[in-house]
Design a protein around this motif. Sequence first.
Motif, PDB file in Angstrom:
ATOM      1  N   PHE A  35       0.852  -1.128   0.037  1.00 42.62           N
ATOM      2  CA  PHE A  35       0.093  -0.040  -0.115  1.00 42.62           C
ATOM      3  C   PHE A  35       0.852   1.205  -0.116  1.00 42.62           C
ATOM      4  CE2 PHE A  35      -3.406  -2.247   2.128  1.00 42.62           C
ATOM      5  CZ  PHE A  35      -4.629  -1.415   1.611  1.00 42.62           C
ATOM      6  N   PHE A  42      -5.886   8.420   6.122  1.00 40.43           N
ATOM      7  CA  PHE A  42      -5.960   7.808   7.506  1.00 40.43           C
ATOM      8  C   PHE A  42      -6.988   8.142   8.112  1.00 40.43           C
ATOM      9  CE2 PHE A  42      -1.914   5.753   7.996  1.00 40.43           C
ATOM     10  CZ  PHE A  42      -0.865   6.284   7.318  1.00 40.43           C
ATOM     11  N   THR A 122      -3.478   1.583  12.157  1.00 36.88           N
ATOM     12  CA  THR A 122      -3.203   2.171  10.925  1.00 36.88           C
ATOM     13  C   THR A 122      -3.383   0.999   9.645  1.00 36.88           C
ATOM     14  OG1 THR A 122      -1.568   3.679  11.758  1.00 36.88           O
ATOM     15  CG2 THR A 122      -1.468   3.317   9.682  1.00 36.88           C
ATOM     16  N   GLN A 126      -6.652   1.441   7.014  1.00 36.06           N
ATOM     17  CA  GLN A 126      -6.307   1.438   5.738  1.00 36.06           C
ATOM     18  C   GLN A 126      -7.103   0.453   4.877  1.00 36.06           C
ATOM     19  OE1 GLN A 126      -5.008   3.689   3.787  1.00 36.06           O
ATOM     20  NE2 GLN A 126      -3.340   4.959   4.872  1.00 36.06           N
ATOM     21  N   ASP A 129     -10.830   0.684   4.757  1.00 37.11           N
ATOM     22  CA  ASP A 129     -11.063   1.907   4.059  1.00 37.11           C
ATOM     23  C   ASP A 129     -12.376   1.625   3.128  1.00 37.11           C
ATOM     24  OD1 ASP A 129     -11.488   4.818   3.540  1.00 37.11           O
ATOM     25  OD2 ASP A 129     -10.278   4.476   1.842  1.00 37.11           O
ATOM     26  N   LEU A 251      -0.322  -0.785   0.080  1.00 38.35           N
ATOM     27  CA  LEU A 251      -1.586   0.129  -0.066  1.00 38.35           C
ATOM     28  C   LEU A 251      -1.926   0.465  -1.500  1.00 38.35           C
ATOM     29  CD1 LEU A 251      -0.158   2.630   2.560  1.00 38.35           C
ATOM     30  CD2 LEU A 251      -2.056   1.281   2.795  1.00 38.35           C
TER      31      LEU A 251
END
Length: 287
Positions: A35, A42, A122, A126, A129, A251
């Motif tokens: 990623f 974020f 984190t 991600q 999302d 990501l």
Amino acid sequence: MAAVNSVSFSTVSQFSDRRSPVPSARSLASNFDGFRFRSSVFYHHSGVRTSSFSSRLVIHCMSAGTDVTTVAETKLNFLKAYKRPIPSIYNSVLQELIVQQHLMRYKRTYRYDPVFALGFVTVYDQLMDGYPSDEDREAIFQAYIKALNEDPEQYRIDAQKLEEWARSQSAASLVEFASKEGEVESVLKDIAERAASKGSFSYSRFFAIGLFRLLELANATEPSILEKLCAALNVDKKSVDRDLDVYRNLLSKLVQAKELLKEYVDREKKKRDERAGSQTANEAVTK
């Protein structure tokens, strides 16, 4: 513990070589390596109850006995805690992640720390999302962490605490934590002391990502600052650099996979609508 094949972050596949319009969830999971960091995606966890590290920090160590949870048991605990279906593009990667984190969690040297928590939060945010439901996304997070016999609330609170601290720091103050007093400073000092003593610190990719998140929020992402922070924490910078490269690749691949999936879903919906319209027209002619 039953033998388990560890999932490698280092394998890379090119989606452009695939004939399928959408990378399969299996292929995405097996190539869980890349990623691109983007500040805009974020999450900043607002509305989470704050608490001091002194009262919330819980140390988790692997049991010295033989009764150790297996990977299969951890995965089963997750499935029992969250019984609703998860779209395959998310589920397959989550299953790979939980295997990796299980292996980290039950290492002899493992010990929970907030930087590790920040790194995992984190990665999770991600990964998830764009998930269809915010409520389900948080329920999955709760089930995942509980399956590892840890506290999901602690992960969220500690991650938020570190994020708030990092936003108030400069490049200089961040790397000079050892000369300062405070809750987060104490956490970083403890990590540095354990890392300096062989066998007392278990480095992981989540830890590396947590470090980068601190630097990002402090607007101190220059390579020289990362080098100084790694030195202050007694952590090998080469390992951190390697794992951050892996994460950036992950990501970018997940972003690409989601874009292709959206195109595929939109295309299939258009075909269904066209077929339904054609069928309606035929029925009208017949009548």
